[in-house]
Design an enzyme around this catalytic site. Structure first.
Site, PDB file in Angstrom:
ATOM      1  N   TYR A   1      36.743  29.284  31.571  1.00 48.19           N
ATOM      2  CA  TYR A   1      36.411  29.835  32.883  1.00 48.19           C
ATOM      3  C   TYR A   1      37.579  29.644  33.841  1.00 48.19           C
ATOM      4  O   TYR A   1      38.415  28.756  33.659  1.00 48.19           O
ATOM      5  CB  TYR A   1      35.148  29.189  33.470  1.00 48.19           C
ATOM      6  N   CYS A   2      37.623  30.513  34.850  1.00 44.51           N
ATOM      7  CA  CYS A   2      38.543  30.346  35.976  1.00 44.51           C
ATOM      8  C   CYS A   2      37.680  30.241  37.232  1.00 44.51           C
ATOM      9  O   CYS A   2      36.522  29.821  37.150  1.00 44.51           O
ATOM     10  CB  CYS A   2      39.555  31.486  36.045  1.00 44.51           C
ATOM     11  N   PHE A   3      38.204  30.590  38.376  1.00 49.61           N
ATOM     12  CA  PHE A   3      37.415  30.405  39.592  1.00 49.61           C
ATOM     13  C   PHE A   3      36.242  31.370  39.693  1.00 49.61           C
ATOM     14  O   PHE A   3      35.100  30.954  39.937  1.00 49.61           O
ATOM     15  CB  PHE A   3      38.295  30.532  40.841  1.00 49.61           C
TER      16      PHE A   3
END
Length: 365
Positions: free
Chosen positions: A94-96
């Site tokens: 995941y990222c932001f």
């Protein structure tokens, strides 16, 4: 092939390994217990691309990202990601927001022959989910608060109960001016995330959740307002221990076991601990008053010398008794007078332990 997911409940209930590709500064600010940070961008690169995105749009930011992504940098990123995926083939990345960085990381992995799913919505969606769950569980889970004067053994009792939440354990702090442990406290966000996950897990089965009576702050970690409100209306179990027994327990926890925190330091552990104790006493100097502080500081200094000389901690007991009677007990009694919760049981540590061991005593919602 596994697909991307938005099943946040399953992710947190199963402690699913998470590959966090955000920048280190983002991870430090807040993350999840099962997450490891192997960033796509370092902090400087993230700032540069963010500024470009804001000023010139998405495509300009993407182009800059490719310019910054040298073969050496990409090879390093892939090495870390492959190692994580080898260890956790059932995890997710995941990222932001589950946007550009997640898709870019997936693209690089696919080019290396690896399909690895991501979390839809990324960190922001998972964090929002946990905040919502925290509010929901604090409102719905039946709580039972273990209360009592400092040194009564409340945390020990909490840890004997299966359906319990150890707030001090999550905060990595014992909750008083002398409550520092050997571990660094989590960020406020990480404290809330872990608390929410623990409550979510407990909500999967019926029964009361036992929790320790705490003030608003545990070290630097603040109890969420929704939890404070729930604890103020929850029934209580009072632990009533003699002051001498409480002092002995505190000396064991803070002195005898506290020495272990300074093993390997340049100074003798007893000297380092003694300096910390005097520093902590000084933090409550104004509330003690000048004369009382001076008397306690002299007694504490004498106990420190005895510990350094003979490794004997008995001299701390009268110091602790004075602190309890002149400071901690009065503050706690003042708070308790304002409380009007139902008292389910009261007794000594051993009596409360016996009462808690009978699961039929725990109220069901």
């Amino acid at each position: 092939m596994r697909t991307d997911t938005a099943d946040f409940t399953k992710l947190f209930l199963e402690d699913t390994p998470l590959l966090d590709v955000r920048a280190p500064v983002e991870f430090t600010r807040g993350a999840f217990p099962s997450a490891d940070n192997h960033p796509l961008l370092d902090d400087c690169q993230r700032e540069l691309i963010g500024t470009t995105y804001k000023n010139n749009g998405q495509q300009a930011a993407i182009n800059l990202g490719w310019e910054l992504a040298s073969e050496e940098i990409l090879a390093t990123r892939l090495t870390y990601w492959k190692s994580f995926i080898d260890h956790y083939p059932d995890g997710y990345l995941y990222c932001f927001r589950g946007g550009l960085r997640s898709r870019f990381a997936q693209k690089l992995l696919r080019e290396a022959g690896i399909d690895y799913p991501m979390v839809k919505g990324g960190y922001k969606a998972m964090r929002s989910f946990l905040l919502s769950e925290l509010e929901k569980q604090c409102e719905n889970l039946p709580l039972m608060v273990i209360a009592g004067h400092t040194g009564s053994g409340k945390t020990e009792l909490i840890n004997l109960v299966q359906r319990s939440v150890d707030l001090e354990g999550i905060a990595k702090h014992r909750g008083s001016s002398f409550g520092r442990t050997n571990s660094q406290q989590p960020s406020q966000i990480n404290f809330e995330n872990k608390l929410s996950i623990d409550l979510l897990k407990l909500s999967q089965s019926p029964g009361s959740v036992v929790i320790e009576d705490e003030s608003r702050l545990i070290g630097r970690c603040a109890l969420p307002h929704v939890l404070q409100a729930a604890m103020k209306t929850a029934p209580r179990v009072l632990v009533e221990e003699p002051v001498e027994a409480r002092a002995q327990r505190i000396v064991r926890d803070y002195i005898s076991e506290g020495l272990n925190r300074f093993t390997g330091s340049e100074k003798p552990p007893a000297e380092s601990l003694g300096e910390e104790l005097r520093f902590n006493l000084n933090k409550i100097r104004k509330r003690l008053g000048g004369l009382r502080y001076k008397q306690l500081d002299e007694a504490l200094n004498s106990a420190n010398r005895e510990l350094l000389k003979s490794n004997n901690s008995e001299a701390y007991i009268p110091v602790v008794i004075s602190l309890l009677q002149d400071y901690y007990d009065g503050s706690y009694d003042h708070i308790m007078k304002k409380a009007n919760q139902e008292i389910l049981f009261r007794g000594t540590y051993k009596e409360v332990q016996q009462w808690l061991s009978d699961s039929s005593q725990l109220p069901q919602k």
